[in-house]
Design a protein around this motif. Sequence first.
Motif, mmCIF file in Angstrom:
data_model
loop_
_atom_site.group_PDB
_atom_site.id
_atom_site.type_symbol
_atom_site.label_atom_id
_atom_site.label_comp_id
_atom_site.label_asym_id
_atom_site.label_seq_id
_atom_site.Cartn_x
_atom_site.Cartn_y
_atom_site.Cartn_z
ATOM 1 N N ASN A 184 0.857 -1.188 0.000
ATOM 2 C CA ASN A 184 0.000 0.000 0.000
ATOM 3 C C ASN A 184 0.892 1.237 0.000
ATOM 4 O OD1 ASN A 184 -1.820 2.058 0.380
ATOM 5 N ND2 ASN A 184 -2.406 1.463 2.468
ATOM 6 N N ASP A 207 0.298 4.277 0.249
ATOM 7 C CA ASP A 207 -0.124 5.341 1.152
ATOM 8 C C ASP A 207 0.144 5.008 2.617
ATOM 9 O OD1 ASP A 207 -1.116 6.917 -0.964
ATOM 10 O OD2 ASP A 207 -2.965 5.744 -0.994
ATOM 11 N N TYR A 260 -0.652 -4.591 3.771
ATOM 12 C CA TYR A 260 -1.392 -3.524 3.086
ATOM 13 C C TYR A 260 -1.829 -2.467 4.096
ATOM 14 C CZ TYR A 260 -1.998 -5.941 -1.437
ATOM 15 O OH TYR A 260 -1.811 -6.537 -2.665
ATOM 16 N N GLY A 273 -3.472 -0.053 6.391
ATOM 17 C CA GLY A 273 -4.282 1.116 6.075
ATOM 18 C C GLY A 273 -5.405 0.869 5.093
ATOM 19 N N ARG A 274 -5.341 -0.230 4.352
ATOM 20 C CA ARG A 274 -6.446 -0.559 3.449
ATOM 21 C C ARG A 274 -6.483 -2.057 3.181
ATOM 22 N NH1 ARG A 274 -5.240 -1.769 -1.900
ATOM 23 N NH2 ARG A 274 -3.222 -1.110 -2.716
ATOM 24 N N PHE A 275 -7.640 -2.505 2.681
ATOM 25 C CA PHE A 275 -7.800 -3.914 2.355
ATOM 26 C C PHE A 275 -7.045 -4.215 1.065
ATOM 27 C CE2 PHE A 275 -10.362 -7.591 0.782
ATOM 28 C CZ PHE A 275 -10.101 -8.443 1.838
ATOM 29 N N GLY A 305 -3.896 -5.711 6.981
ATOM 30 C CA GLY A 305 -4.350 -4.549 6.213
ATOM 31 C C GLY A 305 -5.826 -4.577 5.922
ATOM 32 N N GLY A 306 -6.581 -3.635 6.505
ATOM 33 C CA GLY A 306 -7.988 -3.463 6.146
ATOM 34 C C GLY A 306 -8.929 -4.526 6.652
ATOM 35 N N ASP A 308 -11.615 -5.490 8.781
ATOM 36 C CA ASP A 308 -12.530 -4.670 9.579
ATOM 37 C C ASP A 308 -13.776 -5.416 10.047
ATOM 38 O OD1 ASP A 308 -13.864 -4.973 7.188
ATOM 39 O OD2 ASP A 308 -13.964 -2.819 6.729
ATOM 40 N N THR A 350 -14.074 -9.549 5.645
ATOM 41 C CA THR A 350 -12.688 -9.346 5.211
ATOM 42 C C THR A 350 -11.749 -10.363 5.872
ATOM 43 O OG1 THR A 350 -12.515 -7.609 6.906
ATOM 44 C CG2 THR A 350 -12.906 -6.905 4.617
ATOM 45 N N ASN A 394 -5.725 -1.743 12.934
ATOM 46 C CA ASN A 394 -6.331 -0.411 13.005
ATOM 47 C C ASN A 394 -7.787 -0.414 13.458
ATOM 48 O OD1 ASN A 394 -3.954 0.780 12.170
ATOM 49 N ND2 ASN A 394 -4.537 0.846 10.006
#
Length: 226
Positions: free
Chosen positions: A121, A123, A161, A163-165, A187-188, A190, A194, A209
Amino acid sequence: MDFQSWRHVFKLDPNKRLTDEALQALIHSGTDAFLIGGTDGVDAENTFALYARVRDTGIPVALEISQPSQIIHGFDHYFVPTVLNAGTPEWVIGHHARAFERYGHVFDSRLVTAQGYLVLNPDAKVAKVTESRCDLSLEEAVSYAEVGHHLFRLPSLYIEYSGRFGDVDVLKEIRLALPDAHLFYGGGIDGEETARLMGAYADTVVVGNIIYEDLVGALATVQALR
């Protein structure tokens, strides 16, 4: 410690606030382990403060070592990330050499595991810090993982990843190419869906996160992987 038996891991960030109530919910969730680590604002002081809150829970507690200054004694296990697609050798071997120069003589090598990270990722904070090359094609991502497993013989690979899936196809193809590798995914994640999607291909799913954003969703990931 047999981390290869871990199916679900909660990753706790020393630089983020976690209430006692939330921590108790995590402790009683049924997770296999706690992984303590973060990219920025992490030091020995806040790492130890967090460790002290979870060390006597009966749940394995591992430290993800991102900086040599962060290392403290007492953890059940230590993971040393080496970022396979880092843009600078400092994150492939530089920080690691300094850590062993400073602490290698006092650690039981049986408690230390190298993890080959593939950061995907662009970002993510970790991507920026390590200057990772994240624009890999599917074939390139698989080849990096193959180098980590076959050439470097790393005992585990971490598809990150943060911060995101991530791309399910990337994880799927790495699994197909490396059926015997132990794959971590982070990553991601949630919630249940997922967690199940990535849990179909990863041996260990790391949930981070979402703990600080939606505790209910974080807790739901545990049973989704059982």
